[in-house]
Write a protein that holds these residues in place. Structure first.
Motif, short mmCIF file in Angstrom:
data_model
loop_
_atom_site.label_atom_id
_atom_site.label_comp_id
_atom_site.label_asym_id
_atom_site.label_seq_id
_atom_site.Cartn_x
_atom_site.Cartn_y
_atom_site.Cartn_z
N TRP A 230 0.82 -1.20 0.00
CA TRP A 230 0.00 0.00 0.00
C TRP A 230 0.86 1.26 0.00
N ALA B 120 1.99 1.81 -3.45
CA ALA B 120 0.88 2.34 -4.23
C ALA B 120 0.67 3.83 -3.93
N GLN B 121 0.82 4.24 -2.67
CA GLN B 121 0.67 5.65 -2.33
C GLN B 121 1.72 6.50 -3.04
N SER C 104 -5.61 -3.97 -1.42
CA SER C 104 -6.39 -3.21 -2.40
C SER C 104 -5.55 -2.10 -3.02
N GLY C 105 -4.52 -1.63 -2.28
CA GLY C 105 -3.63 -0.62 -2.84
C GLY C 105 -2.86 -1.13 -4.04
N ARG D 285 -11.50 3.27 2.47
CA ARG D 285 -11.11 2.84 1.12
C ARG D 285 -12.34 2.62 0.23
#
Length: 342
Positions: free
Chosen positions: A132, A135-136, A176-177, A208
């Motif tokens: 995650w 992803a960020q 999910s990221g 989210r």
């Protein structure tokens, strides 16, 4: 009497007041930290109202106890000396940075997460959370190598999935990221639905879900998710990304002044989230605040030298998904009108 090995103690007592009124007092204490007070509340009612009062108190106690214990666990991990940290402690240390939702915080979280992976390679939580964070960095334009970051996010998410056959809600939500980074909106839906089914009281899942609904162009559903997330997160949890999500939902709905108000609240909570000006600048433009729009874009360009429309588009989640493109297209049109170079 509390068990000798209990870490937390929940107590309650009923006090009779004049006029047939009763007051129910509840308190949660950290027994391992000198019986430190973590949370407490008082509820008044009549004797006849006791059954309804009991239900209301039970509901609040369940929610507040979880919020308070989560905050206490993170605080305890933060205060431990470095040499005594376990993988679990390192994950707890990283969580506030992960939930802050800005590139600087994401990079700060990666250090303890990588250390946790080294201490316990079979623990899926630091692996999923590192996915995650990667992803960020991609979503918030925090990397000079977006393609490499996208691959890393996806690889870490796949590794976390292999390590987590039972479906830990934290792991599912963090995974999910990686799916967002890969522009797999349907997979994000599935992961968040599973996480919410396992633990409907997990605030991050609702946050989210809110962002996903906003990206899909469903502003009212998004707002409902963000309101639920705010209720579940607790008073000490980072909320800037929820506030920003509420702003994004209003932007999607065409309520631009309201969107700008919430985006500014988010920036007040977390000034490091300069990436929010990607939405804030077009908001200002949409309701005629040209100077504010130009100032917002200038802040974005100062924080991200060399930023272009192509870089923004590459960072936006859902591009290439028909449900998402209309929502993101409005944002790109605003940035184009403000003069952001292609």
């Amino acid at each position: 009497m509390q068990p000798s090995d209990a870490r937390y103690g929940l107590t309650g007592r009923v006090v009779r007041l004049p006029g047939g009124t009763v007051r129910v007092l509840t308190a949660l204490r950290d027994l391992a930290d000198g019986s430190r007070h973590l949370w407490g509340d008082a509820h008044d009612g009549t004797v006849e109202q006791l059954p309804q009062l009991q239900d209301r108190i039970a509901h609040q106690v369940v929610r507040a106890t979880r919020q308070s214990i989560d905050a206490a666990e993170m605080d305890s991990a933060r205060r431990k000396p470095p040499g005594s940290l376990r993988a679990h402690d390192l994950v707890l240390r990283a969580l506030p940075f992960i939930l802050a939702a800005d590139p600087t915080s994401a990079r700060a979280a990666l250090g303890p997460l990588e250390q946790a992976m080294g201490l316990d390679p079979d623990d899926p939580r630091p692996v999923a959370l590192a996915s995650w964070c990667r992803a960020q960095l991609l979503l918030y334009d925090g990397t000079a190598h977006p393609d490499a970051e996208r691959v890393l996010a996806r690889q870490l998410a796949d590794r976390a999935a292999a390590l987590d056959p039972c479906g830990d809600p934290l792991v599912l939500t963090a995974r999910s990221g990686g799916a967002i980074a890969a522009n797999r909106c349907d997979q994000v839906d599935a992961l968040l639905a599973r996480a919410g089914a396992v633990d409907p009281g997990f605030g991050w899942v609702w946050e989210r879900k809110g962002w996903l609904r906003a990206i899909h162009g469903e502003p009212e559903a998004a707002l409902a998710c963000f309101r639920r997330a705010m209720q579940l997160k607790g008073p000490r949890a980072p909320i800037a990304n929820c506030l920003a999500g509420i702003g994004k939902a209003h932007f999607v709905a065409g309520r631009f002044e309201e969107a700008a108000r919430w985006m500014n609240r988010a920036l007040s909570e977390n000034p490091a989230a300069v990436w929010l000006n990607r939405v804030l600048a077009p908001c200002y433009l949409a309701f005629g605040e040209q100077q504010s729009a130009a100032r917002s874009l200038d802040l974005l360009r100062r924080a991200y030298p060399g930023i272009t429309l192509a870089r923004v588009e590459a960072a936006l989640p859902g591009i290439g998904d028909s449900r998402c493109d209309d929502t993101q297209g409005r944002l790109l049109e605003g940035l184009t009108a403000l003069g952001l170079p292609a």
